[in-house]
Structures are given as C-alpha cells and as structure tokens.
Design an enzyme around this catalytic site. Sequence first.
Site, PDB file in Angstrom:
ATOM      1  N   HIS A  85       2.900   2.020   3.537  1.00  0.00           N
ATOM      2  CA  HIS A  85       2.744   3.246   3.921  1.00  0.00           C
ATOM      3  C   HIS A  85       4.366   3.942   4.443  1.00  0.00           C
ATOM      4  O   HIS A  85       5.125   3.347   4.232  1.00  0.00           O
ATOM      5  CB  HIS A  85       1.763   3.641   4.589  1.00  0.00           C
ATOM      6  CG  HIS A  85       0.473   3.140   4.183  1.00  0.00           C
ATOM      7  ND1 HIS A  85      -0.107   3.551   3.127  1.00  0.00           N
ATOM      8  CD2 HIS A  85      -0.090   1.861   4.416  1.00  0.00           C
ATOM      9  CE1 HIS A  85      -1.474   2.705   2.770  1.00  0.00           C
ATOM     10  NE2 HIS A  85      -1.511   1.970   3.712  1.00  0.00           N
ATOM     11  N   GLU A  92      -1.627   3.801  10.679  1.00  0.00           N
ATOM     12  CA  GLU A  92      -1.329   2.580   9.985  1.00  0.00           C
ATOM     13  C   GLU A  92       0.174   2.428   9.731  1.00  0.00           C
ATOM     14  O   GLU A  92       0.926   1.339  10.073  1.00  0.00           O
ATOM     15  CB  GLU A  92      -2.065   2.231   8.642  1.00  0.00           C
ATOM     16  CG  GLU A  92      -1.860   1.061   7.956  1.00  0.00           C
ATOM     17  CD  GLU A  92      -2.477   0.827   6.681  1.00  0.00           C
ATOM     18  OE1 GLU A  92      -2.382  -0.128   6.036  1.00  0.00           O
ATOM     19  OE2 GLU A  92      -3.069   1.763   6.143  1.00  0.00           O
ATOM     20  N   HIS A  98      -0.264  -4.688   5.728  1.00  0.00           N
ATOM     21  CA  HIS A  98      -1.363  -3.562   5.926  1.00  0.00           C
ATOM     22  C   HIS A  98      -2.022  -3.744   7.077  1.00  0.00           C
ATOM     23  O   HIS A  98      -2.236  -4.947   7.434  1.00  0.00           O
ATOM     24  CB  HIS A  98      -1.840  -3.411   4.514  1.00  0.00           C
ATOM     25  CG  HIS A  98      -1.039  -2.888   3.286  1.00  0.00           C
ATOM     26  ND1 HIS A  98      -0.903  -1.660   3.154  1.00  0.00           N
ATOM     27  CD2 HIS A  98       0.039  -3.428   2.741  1.00  0.00           C
ATOM     28  CE1 HIS A  98      -0.209  -1.560   2.131  1.00  0.00           C
ATOM     29  NE2 HIS A  98       0.562  -2.562   1.682  1.00  0.00           N
ATOM     30  N   GLU A 115      -3.731  -7.950   5.050  1.00  0.00           N
ATOM     31  CA  GLU A 115      -4.664  -6.958   5.912  1.00  0.00           C
ATOM     32  C   GLU A 115      -4.743  -7.548   7.189  1.00  0.00           C
ATOM     33  O   GLU A 115      -5.702  -8.542   7.313  1.00  0.00           O
ATOM     34  CB  GLU A 115      -5.901  -6.608   5.116  1.00  0.00           C
ATOM     35  CG  GLU A 115      -5.647  -6.066   3.678  1.00  0.00           C
ATOM     36  CD  GLU A 115      -5.205  -4.414   4.175  1.00  0.00           C
ATOM     37  OE1 GLU A 115      -5.393  -3.696   2.938  1.00  0.00           O
ATOM     38  OE2 GLU A 115      -5.274  -3.955   5.011  1.00  0.00           O
TER      39      GLU A 115
END
Length: 360
Positions: A192, A207, A260, A323
């Site tokens: 992101h 995030e 992430h 993740e």
Amino acid sequence: MRIERKWLTLFSLAVIWFAFPFTIFADEIELTGDSVNIRSGPGTNFDVIGSGNSGDTYELLEEQGDWMRIQFNEEDGWVTSSFTKMAEAEKEEEEEKEDEKVTETSSSSVETITIPFDNTHIRSAPSTDGEIVGFADKGDTFKVIGDQEDWLEVSNDDLSGFVSKGIIKKSPSSSTSTSVFKNKTIVIDAGHGGRDVGAIGSTEVLEKDVTFLTAQELASELTMLGAEVLQTRPEDEYISLSSRVSYANTMETDAFISIHYNSIPEHPDVTGIGTYFYKGKNEVLASYIQSELVKETEATDRGVTHGNFLVLRQSLQPSALLELGFLSNPDKESLLGTVAYQKKLVSGIVNGLGKYFANE
C-alpha cells in the site's frame, strides 16, 4: 620467682604477637566491569552511592542472593555479583588461574550494547511500569552495568536506566551467516502507500504505515548483512501493483518480499501469521520464511498458502507475500507497533531468507 618468670614469658609472647602479627586474609571481591554501580542496599531500588571499575577490589562482608555487601569508602555498599569475582590474597595453584579467566570472561562478556531502533525507551525501573526517563536513538551505545531477568541496566554520558533485552540487536553471526547475503539483490515491497492506506486497525492504525515500518527495519538489517536492498516505495507514496513487480523483474532480483498486515473487523479475535506463494518453486522460499517467523514470534501459524496475487503472479523471480498479523485484533495491533516485536518479525524474515539462499 616462678611467678615473675611466668609474667615475663607472657609479656614476651605479647611483644612478639604485636611485633609480628599473623596475616589474616578476609574474602575480597574484584570488579570485572567498568562504571559498576555501588548502592546503599541489595537492589536496584536503592540509591547509587558510588561506582567502581574493573580491577577494583573490596572486602566482602556479606552475600544476599545476587548482591554482595562490601566495605566502600568507610561505609557499607552493595554491588551485583554479575560484575564481580573472588579476589584471593594468594593464588597457590596455577590451575585456578585459567578457571578465573573463564569466570571473568563470562561475567563481563556483555560490556556495551548498541541500540537498534530509534526512540527506544529507557526506563527508571526494570519493568514496563517504570517511568520513561529518556529515549535512545538507533546506533547509540551504552555500558551495561547491571542485569535483571529481561532487562539490562545501562548508562552512557547522557542517559541511565533500564532497557528491555528483547530489543537489543543480536550479532548477525548469531543467527545467520553474512556470506549467504553477499551479492544478493532483494526487493522489499512495503504494501500500500499514499492514497491506498490498506487495512485499518482497531484504533485506526493504517496498514501502509506499519508495512513501511517493517520494510525500513528489514532493509537496514539486510544491508548490514551485505545484501543489495531495493525498495518499491522508500516513502509514503502510491505505487501501482504492476509497477512494483516490474521494478523487481528488471533488477535481476534474487528475492522479492511483499509485506502486508491483515484485518477482519467482524472477527477481532483472529490472529496469526501466513505466507503466500504463486509458483510451485517459490513454496520453498515461503516455507523457510514462515517457519522462521513463527519460531521468532511464537505467533499462531496460519501456514504457507498458494496466493493468486498480482505481485506474485507476475513475478519472474523468487517471491513471497507475507501477512504479518491482524490489525483488527486490538491486542496484536498494539504489539505490532512495538520495536521489540518488529525486531522479531525482521529476524524471522532474515533467518528464512538466509536458509533459502544457503540451500539454493
């Protein structure tokens, strides 16, 4: 006459006693570190009344647990046994000298530490309940003057207090050989960025900010180990997914790591770490990283899974998408923002990459 001789004999013995006194050696201790605090009582909660340096010797008066009472400037003082050894008046056996060297080395093996993260908390007591007395920056060095379970008592010219052992950087050689990272190019992709904030945590943590934090620390660690590190977004900006993977493909990358964090607001109790791969040959890379992440963090193992993500699907180089936790879990969200836990995450990724390169 016999009485006079008796008193004369006793008098002569007394003269001999005082003229040639017997040498009585009391136990002494010798300090094995510099700037060792000497306190008014047996504990770090007592006032510091002075300090001593390596080689200083003091008469040992009493022992209480890990603390020793000594004669210090005509008064009682207390010093932790972590930085002392017994000092004998006479060493009669040569074999004991080698044993003492080993003891001295082990007790003073950690003389200084280097702070690995900016804004590291230095506290007034060895607990998270201790007041923050200052902040240390990355690269600051401190002398270690005490050791209490999970905390080190440290001091330098500007600041003194306690720092958690959990955030102190390990030597690269302690877990991963630097040689496996030589001539390796690693692209780190902080998920992101810019207008794309990613997942939003339970307290509105973004995030994009957490992935950037992890990416920066990971880049620093890998660079120190000798790798050439490239980042898809070295600042908070929007970069398209195709641009990220194209960048990695054109740089002859040895590994592409996309970072992430997860979020499921309707299930705030969900937790754990998972790693994704797309092509079959990348499953080995993903497995090494996932295994080391779980080992370092003791997080719930969500396993290694095939993921049809664009950054993995279009990657021509070994790649994995991580993740690293759930921002929607309030407890885990607060943990993810700590330097100690970020260090564990980075150590897991580095160790996983190291094992992958070592077994290529």
